[in-house]
Design a protein around this motif. Sequence first.
Motif, PDB file in Angstrom:
ATOM      1  N   LEU A  86       0.836  -1.194   0.000  1.00 54.69           N
ATOM      2  CA  LEU A  86       0.000   0.000   0.000  1.00 54.69           C
ATOM      3  C   LEU A  86       0.872   1.246   0.000  1.00 54.69           C
ATOM      4  O   LEU A  86       0.639   2.195  -0.767  1.00 54.69           O
ATOM      5  CB  LEU A  86      -0.907  -0.012   1.231  1.00 54.69           C
ATOM      6  N   ILE A  87       1.907   1.237   0.833  1.00 50.29           N
ATOM      7  CA  ILE A  87       2.798   2.396   0.929  1.00 50.29           C
ATOM      8  C   ILE A  87       3.550   2.640  -0.372  1.00 50.29           C
ATOM      9  O   ILE A  87       3.651   3.775  -0.853  1.00 50.29           O
ATOM     10  CB  ILE A  87       3.777   2.203   2.101  1.00 50.29           C
ATOM     11  N   LEU A 124      10.008   5.552   4.082  1.00 48.82           N
ATOM     12  CA  LEU A 124       8.763   5.142   4.733  1.00 48.82           C
ATOM     13  C   LEU A 124       8.096   6.279   5.497  1.00 48.82           C
ATOM     14  O   LEU A 124       7.053   6.063   6.118  1.00 48.82           O
ATOM     15  CB  LEU A 124       9.036   3.964   5.682  1.00 48.82           C
ATOM     16  N   ASN A 125       8.690   7.456   5.450  1.00 51.10           N
ATOM     17  CA  ASN A 125       8.051   8.614   6.093  1.00 51.10           C
ATOM     18  C   ASN A 125       7.971   9.809   5.152  1.00 51.10           C
ATOM     19  O   ASN A 125       7.862  10.952   5.598  1.00 51.10           O
ATOM     20  CB  ASN A 125       8.781   9.000   7.375  1.00 51.10           C
ATOM     21  N   THR A 126       8.003   9.552   3.858  1.00 51.89           N
ATOM     22  CA  THR A 126       7.793  10.619   2.888  1.00 51.89           C
ATOM     23  C   THR A 126       6.328  11.059   2.949  1.00 51.89           C
ATOM     24  O   THR A 126       5.482  10.345   3.507  1.00 51.89           O
ATOM     25  CB  THR A 126       8.105  10.127   1.460  1.00 51.89           C
ATOM     26  N   PRO A 127       6.000  12.203   2.383  1.00 49.34           N
ATOM     27  CA  PRO A 127       4.589  12.621   2.379  1.00 49.34           C
ATOM     28  C   PRO A 127       3.676  11.565   1.755  1.00 49.34           C
ATOM     29  O   PRO A 127       2.545  11.359   2.224  1.00 49.34           O
ATOM     30  CB  PRO A 127       4.617  13.908   1.540  1.00 49.34           C
ATOM     31  N   GLU A 128       4.175  10.890   0.723  1.00 49.85           N
ATOM     32  CA  GLU A 128       3.373   9.857   0.070  1.00 49.85           C
ATOM     33  C   GLU A 128       3.140   8.665   1.000  1.00 49.85           C
ATOM     34  O   GLU A 128       2.037   8.109   1.072  1.00 49.85           O
ATOM     35  CB  GLU A 128       4.057   9.386  -1.215  1.00 49.85           C
ATOM     36  N   ALA A 129       4.188   8.268   1.711  1.00 51.81           N
ATOM     37  CA  ALA A 129       4.067   7.156   2.649  1.00 51.81           C
ATOM     38  C   ALA A 129       3.105   7.498   3.778  1.00 51.81           C
ATOM     39  O   ALA A 129       2.284   6.665   4.188  1.00 51.81           O
ATOM     40  CB  ALA A 129       5.438   6.801   3.211  1.00 51.81           C
ATOM     41  N   VAL A 130       3.193   8.720   4.280  1.00 44.00           N
ATOM     42  CA  VAL A 130       2.300   9.156   5.358  1.00 44.00           C
ATOM     43  C   VAL A 130       0.854   9.168   4.874  1.00 44.00           C
ATOM     44  O   VAL A 130      -0.077   8.808   5.621  1.00 44.00           O
ATOM     45  CB  VAL A 130       2.720  10.546   5.871  1.00 44.00           C
TER      46      VAL A 130
END
Length: 426
Positions: A204-205, A225-231
Motif C-alpha cells: 500500500l505504501i 517510509l516517512n515521505t509525504p506519500e508514505a504518510v
Amino acid sequence: MSNKRWKKIALGLVSLSAILLAACGGGGKSEDSSASGGGSKKATTLNVDVDPRHTDYVNEIIPIFEKEHNVTVKITEKDMFDSIEALPLDGPAGIGMDVLVAPYDRIGILGQQGHLAEVKLPDDGRYDEMDEKQVLSEDKIYGAPFVIETVVMFYNKDLVDSAPATFKDLEELSKDDRFAFESEKAKSTAFLANWVSPYHYLGLITGYGGYIFGDNGTDTTDIGLNTPEAVEAISYASEWYKNTWPKGALDVTSAENFMNDQFTSGKTAAVINGPWGAASYKEANVNYGVSTIPTLPNGENYQPFAGGSGWAISNYSKNKDLAQEWLDYVNNTENSQKLYELSAEIPANQETRTSISKGEDELTNAVIEQYNSAMPMPNIPEMEEVWTGTESMIFDAASGNKTPKEAADDTVKLIQDNIEQKYSTQ
C-alpha cells in the motif's frame, strides 16, 4: 504471509574456523570438474534438500537427470526454512546438502555471508529482468528463480457479482448493511486486509509512492517510509481501522485469523491474501474468485512484494558443477510445466508462465498479472531491520497512539538506528 513463512532467521556470518574448514575441504572446487592434471573423480551423488510440498515434483523428474548424468540424486525432505538455518553449520561440517531452495529475500543475504555459491543463469529467455533481480546481490547471482507468488484479492462470488475494481468500490461495499459486524454494528467486514502485517501493508505504501530503500532497494541511507506519500498511505490505512473495521482487525496477533474466519464464514466479500490462503478457502467451500488488487484511491496500482523462492547451491558443496546442471534442469520449460501440474505453484520460467496464463484458473492468472506490478524485496541483510522496525507502525497510527506522521518518523528512526548499530562497522 503466514508467520512461519516469514519468521526471522538468525543466520550469522561464518566463523573463521568454518571458513578455514571449508577452504581445506575444497569448498570452492567442484569434485566433478575436470581440472587439467587434477585427476578429480566424477561425482556420483547429488544431495538435494526438498521442502515436503515439492517432494512429488522432484521425485517425478529425478530419473531422467540420473540417467543423463549417470548419478544418484538423494533427496532429504526438510522444511525450506529449516534447510537454510542448517546450512551455516552443516555445510562447514561436510554433512550438508549440495542444492536447496530458499526464499528470494534470503538468497542474496546467504550469498553475501558466504553460504551460497555463485551460479550461472541460462541465456535462453526463461528468466526476465525481474526474475534475475530476485537472485542478484552486489552484481552476483546466487540462485536460479524457481516459483513466484504475491498477494491478490479473493472475493466471494455469492456475495458480489464481480471483483471490486477500485478501492472506491470497496468503500461503497462497506456501506452495505449485509456486512455490518454483529457486535459492533457501526463497523463493517465487507472488505478486510491484514494491514498490521508489514508484508501486506508495505504494498500500500509503495503504491502511494513511498519506498523502503532508495536506489532500487540498495541505498540503506535513504529510507522512504516517512515521505509525504508514505504518510498519506498510512493515513488511508488508519481510516479503515478507525471508521470501518472491527477491533479484531487491529489485533496484531490474530488479525490474519480474524480476516480468514470472516471470509470463510461468508461475512466478508473480499480480502487481500496470498495464494497460500486458497487451500483453507476451498476447504470451507467458499465460492471464491480471484483478481488483482483494486486500484488505489490515487489511481495507482497496489505494489505488493514479488515473492517466491529459487534453487541455490551450497558454497560448501564439492559437486558444484553437477549442482549447476541440476539448477538448469529443474527449471527448464518441460519440468516447470510438471511443477505447475503437480503442485499448482507458478513457475518463474517465462515460457511456462506464459503458457499457463492462457488457461482458466483464476488464481494463476491473478498472481501472474499482479506480479507484473509487484516489487522485488530488497535482497540485503538490512531488510531484516525493516521487518522489525515496521511491526507496529500501522497499529500505532490506527490506534491513535501516534499520528501517521509520528508513527512513520519513529519507524524510520528505529530502522536507521538499528542499521547503524549493526552494520556501520562491517
